[in-house]
Design a protein around this motif. Structure first.
Motif, PDB file in Angstrom:
ATOM      1  N   SER A   2      13.185  10.272 -13.384  1.00  0.00           N
ATOM      2  CA  SER A   2      11.960  10.572 -12.538  1.00  0.00           C
ATOM      3  C   SER A   2      11.351   9.478 -12.011  1.00  0.00           C
ATOM      4  O   SER A   2      11.971   8.085 -12.240  1.00  0.00           O
ATOM      5  N   ILE A   3      11.054   9.828 -10.731  1.00  0.00           N
ATOM      6  CA  ILE A   3      10.513   8.616  -9.930  1.00  0.00           C
ATOM      7  C   ILE A   3       9.431   7.772 -10.519  1.00  0.00           C
ATOM      8  O   ILE A   3       9.215   6.316 -10.372  1.00  0.00           O
ATOM      9  N   ARG A   4       8.537   8.194 -11.558  1.00  0.00           N
ATOM     10  CA  ARG A   4       7.567   7.751 -12.343  1.00  0.00           C
ATOM     11  C   ARG A   4       8.152   6.446 -13.178  1.00  0.00           C
ATOM     12  O   ARG A   4       7.908   5.433 -13.275  1.00  0.00           O
ATOM     13  N   PHE A   5       9.335   7.242 -13.731  1.00  0.00           N
ATOM     14  CA  PHE A   5       9.952   6.236 -14.625  1.00  0.00           C
ATOM     15  C   PHE A   5      10.505   4.946 -14.018  1.00  0.00           C
ATOM     16  O   PHE A   5      10.512   3.801 -14.394  1.00  0.00           O
ATOM     17  N   GLN A   6      11.271   5.196 -12.870  1.00  0.00           N
ATOM     18  CA  GLN A   6      11.837   4.377 -12.110  1.00  0.00           C
ATOM     19  C   GLN A   6      10.953   3.394 -11.542  1.00  0.00           C
ATOM     20  O   GLN A   6      11.205   2.017 -11.573  1.00  0.00           O
ATOM     21  N   LEU A   7       9.723   3.775 -11.184  1.00  0.00           N
ATOM     22  CA  LEU A   7       8.689   3.081 -10.597  1.00  0.00           C
ATOM     23  C   LEU A   7       8.120   2.113 -11.758  1.00  0.00           C
ATOM     24  O   LEU A   7       7.813   1.044 -11.374  1.00  0.00           O
ATOM     25  N   SER A   8       8.087   2.675 -12.880  1.00  0.00           N
ATOM     26  CA  SER A   8       7.436   1.872 -13.899  1.00  0.00           C
ATOM     27  C   SER A   8       8.360   0.858 -14.451  1.00  0.00           C
ATOM     28  O   SER A   8       8.159  -0.294 -14.806  1.00  0.00           O
ATOM     29  N   MET A   9       9.757   1.119 -14.402  1.00  0.00           N
ATOM     30  CA  MET A   9      10.905   0.021 -14.749  1.00  0.00           C
ATOM     31  C   MET A   9      10.845  -0.842 -13.614  1.00  0.00           C
ATOM     32  O   MET A   9      10.848  -2.247 -13.963  1.00  0.00           O
ATOM     33  N   VAL A  10      10.870  -0.488 -12.431  1.00  0.00           N
ATOM     34  CA  VAL A  10      10.782  -1.451 -11.346  1.00  0.00           C
ATOM     35  C   VAL A  10       9.653  -2.548 -11.365  1.00  0.00           C
ATOM     36  O   VAL A  10       9.405  -3.807 -11.347  1.00  0.00           O
ATOM     37  N   PHE A  11       8.210  -2.050 -11.763  1.00  0.00           N
ATOM     38  CA  PHE A  11       7.446  -2.628 -12.034  1.00  0.00           C
ATOM     39  C   PHE A  11       7.228  -3.406 -13.156  1.00  0.00           C
ATOM     40  O   PHE A  11       7.133  -4.579 -13.149  1.00  0.00           O
TER      41      PHE A  11
END
Length: 177
Positions: A2-11
């Motif tokens: 999910s985008i949320r997971f990807q965003l938290s990984m990038v962060f």
């Protein structure tokens, strides 16, 4: 994913990279500061050691000068108080004179064919004492003996100051055999 997971990984990765860069920069900055501080402390310590050595050398010079003056005074007193011929001087006279002038002992040295020996002394251990093992002093004494002995068997009008400190400490008069 999910985008949320990807965003938290990038962060998370971005924060981790920033923290790693900050720690590396801090490490090198602190390392440079510590190296500079250590170099400065070493410089201060070396200056302190240099000053301490200079002060110790100065103190040694002062003590040597004072001892030299005391030896010179004792030599002048011996020159004026004793007979010019060592055979007329007793060990007891030397002991009394050494107490009077404030030195531990007085020894009269006489040149022999191959040595300079103590013939009279306020210290019984220095009678017949050879100067062959005295190192640098034995190199200075023969010149002093020659200079003093050049007066023959008469008291010189002026005491001769021979090798020593700037004021001299060996007083030569007669060296009669």
């Amino acid at each position: 994913m999910s985008i949320r997971f990807q965003l938290s990984m990038v962060f998370s990765v971005t924060v981790a990279v920033i923290l790693i860069i900050q720690n590396v920069l801090s490490y090198f900055t602190v390392k440079d500061l510590l190296r500079d501080s250590l170099a400065h402390q070493n410089e201060i310590i070396s200056k302190q050691l240099s000053l301490s050595i200079e002060q110790a050398e100065y103190a040694v010079r002062i003590v040597e000068e004072r001892v030299g003056e005391q030896i010179r005074s004792a030599s002048v007193a011996a020159l004026l108080a004793l007979s010019p011929d060592y055979r007329e001087v007793t060990n007891e006279q030397l002991a009394a004179l050494s107490r009077q002038v404030g030195v531990s002992h007085i020894t009269l040295l006489v040149r022999t064919e191959d040595d300079i020996v103590g013939v009279r002394s306020s210290d019984p251990l220095e009678i017949n004492l050879s100067t062959k093992e005295w190192g640098i002093l034995v190199q200075r004494i023969p010149a002093a003996v020659r200079q003093a002995g050049s007066h023959g068997c008469r008291r010189p009008k002026t005491p001769q100051l021979l090798d020593g400190t700037s004021r001299g400490f060996i007083i030569g008069s007669e060296l009669c055999r």
